[in-house]
Design an enzyme around this catalytic site. Structure first.
Site, PDB file in Angstrom:
ATOM      1  CB  THR A 194      18.303  29.938  17.472  1.00  0.00           C
ATOM      2  OG1 THR A 194      18.230  28.708  16.775  1.00  0.00           O
ATOM      3  CG2 THR A 194      17.127  30.061  18.430  1.00  0.00           C
ATOM      4  CB  ILE A 223      10.003  19.101  17.854  1.00  0.00           C
ATOM      5  CG1 ILE A 223       8.921  18.910  16.771  1.00  0.00           C
ATOM      6  CG2 ILE A 223       9.675  20.303  18.729  1.00  0.00           C
ATOM      7  CD1 ILE A 223       7.546  18.569  17.321  1.00  0.00           C
ATOM      8  N   GLY A 224      12.905  20.828  18.240  1.00  0.00           N
ATOM      9  CA  GLY A 224      13.972  21.225  19.166  1.00  0.00           C
ATOM     10  C   GLY A 224      13.430  21.733  20.485  1.00  0.00           C
ATOM     11  CG  ASP A 225      16.115  24.208  22.624  1.00  0.00           C
ATOM     12  OD1 ASP A 225      16.377  24.034  21.405  1.00  0.00           O
ATOM     13  OD2 ASP A 225      16.547  25.183  23.260  1.00  0.00           O
ATOM     14  CB  THR A 245      20.480  30.037  21.195  1.00  0.00           C
ATOM     15  OG1 THR A 245      21.072  29.633  19.956  1.00  0.00           O
ATOM     16  CG2 THR A 245      21.445  30.932  21.948  1.00  0.00           C
ATOM     17  N   GLY A 246      21.210  26.765  21.209  1.00  0.00           N
ATOM     18  CA  GLY A 246      22.278  25.774  21.213  1.00  0.00           C
ATOM     19  C   GLY A 246      21.725  24.438  20.768  1.00  0.00           C
TER      20      GLY A 246
END
Ligand code: ASP
Length: 325
Positions: A194, A223-225, A245-246
């Protein structure tokens, strides 16, 4: 004579209006800071030298692009967009070309950008056909009254705005395909890549941006952060700009970006203290990392994984890229 004076007065009035409108009329401090990341995760120190050098080379390129924008008096938003657009064309990173695969073998991209000056933000999720999700996110911020557009609505808006429209296979890469196959075979790991960028510009404004393909093998629709304002992306001139990122679910659960800002605003913590607290006392080892900058140009790049691709450049002459501690 009187007419000439009147003309000069009118001309200078017009000029000052123009400058005020462009947002660049505020004092220039000629002080800037830019911090970038290209993902955090399990990055063994044993990776071949050629691979390591290729990553470091890309980080330097991205950092140079952003630093040049800021050094020429560009805004933090411009630098964030340009840096991330570069990363979105580099297949080594999980953003744009090089985005990971969903469990259905397709790509769904997320991105966000935020302006710390006025808390304006734009984000997109589940994008399948726009080559540069970060630019799409910026257009959501600038051209709509919304913050987050998802799926077909986001793709359609990009088309309407005239952005480069691509088939989903445009994002295919052999490396990410292998990672999906390994994931399906239950070889567990968190693939990194990312990208993010945070900046303080010469006008004292902060901005943050993040772009990602998400997690390998994610369910379609996840959907991510990164596109969630306050989780993977946040900027507020009063405190800081953050890109994370993670494991996105963790960043959402703990509202990472907003909480770093809140620790500074409500508890008076310094940027470094706030970032350290969230990364090491709130998140779990292996969850990920963040980059952050405050309005004085202090910066932090902290992570609880084995490595994080990252870099920083400042008006004071710092220019540094790193992978491990
Ligand atoms: N945070 C991203 C997500 O969960 C992935 C990453 O940063 O590697 O979508």
């Amino acid at each position: 004579m009187r007419i000439r004076i009147l003309f000069v007065v009118l001309a200078s009035l017009f000029l000052s209006q123009m400058l005020a409108a462009s947002g660049k009329a505020q004092g220039r401090s000629s002080k800037y800071t830019i911090v970038i990341h290209g993902g955090a995760g399990t990055i063994p120190e044993t990776i071949p030298d050629a691979v390591r050098d290729a990553y470091l080379g890309s980080l330097k390129k991205a950092l140079t692009i952003g630093r040049n924008v800021l050094a020429k008096g560009g805004t933090s938003l411009e630098a964030v967009e340009d840096v991330i657009r570069y990363f979105e064309t580099d297949p080594k990173f999980n953003a744009g070309i090089g985005a990971v695969y969903t469990s259905a073998g397709r790509h769904e991209l997320d991105a966000a950008i935020m302006n710390g000056e006025n808390l304006d933000a734009g984000a997109v999720a589940g994008v399948e056909h726009i080559a540069h999700p970060i630019t799409l996110a910026k257009l959501v911020m600038e051209k709509t009254r919304h913050i987050l557009l998802a799926y077909q609505g986001a793709d359609d808006f990009g088309k309407q705005m005239g952005l480069k429209w691509v088939p989903n296979s445009y994002f295919d890469t052999p490396q990410r395909k292998t990672e999906l196959e390994e994931y399906m075979n239950k070889i567990k790991r968190h693939d990194h890549g990312t990208v993010g960028c945070v900046c303080l510009d010469e006008y004292g404004n902060l901005a943050a941006g993040t772009s990602t393909g998400g997690l390998t093998g994610k369910l379609p629709g996840r959907i991510g952060d990164s596109p969630c304002i306050g989780d993977g992306t946040y900027a507020n001139n009063q405190t800081c700009a953050v890109s994370g990122t993670g494991i996105g679910e963790q960043y959402i659960r703990y509202a990472v970006g907003f909480n770093i800002n809140a620790l500074m605003a409500y508890k008076g913590m310094s940027l470094k203290e706030a970032v350290h607290y969230i990364i090491h006392d709130v998140l779990k080892p292996g969850d990920g990392g963040v980059i952050a900058v405050d309005r004085r140009g202090n910066y932090a790049m902290d992570f609880n994984t084995t490595g994080m691709f990252r870099g920083v450049a400042t008006s004071g002459g710092t220019f540094d890229v790193k992978i491990w501690k």
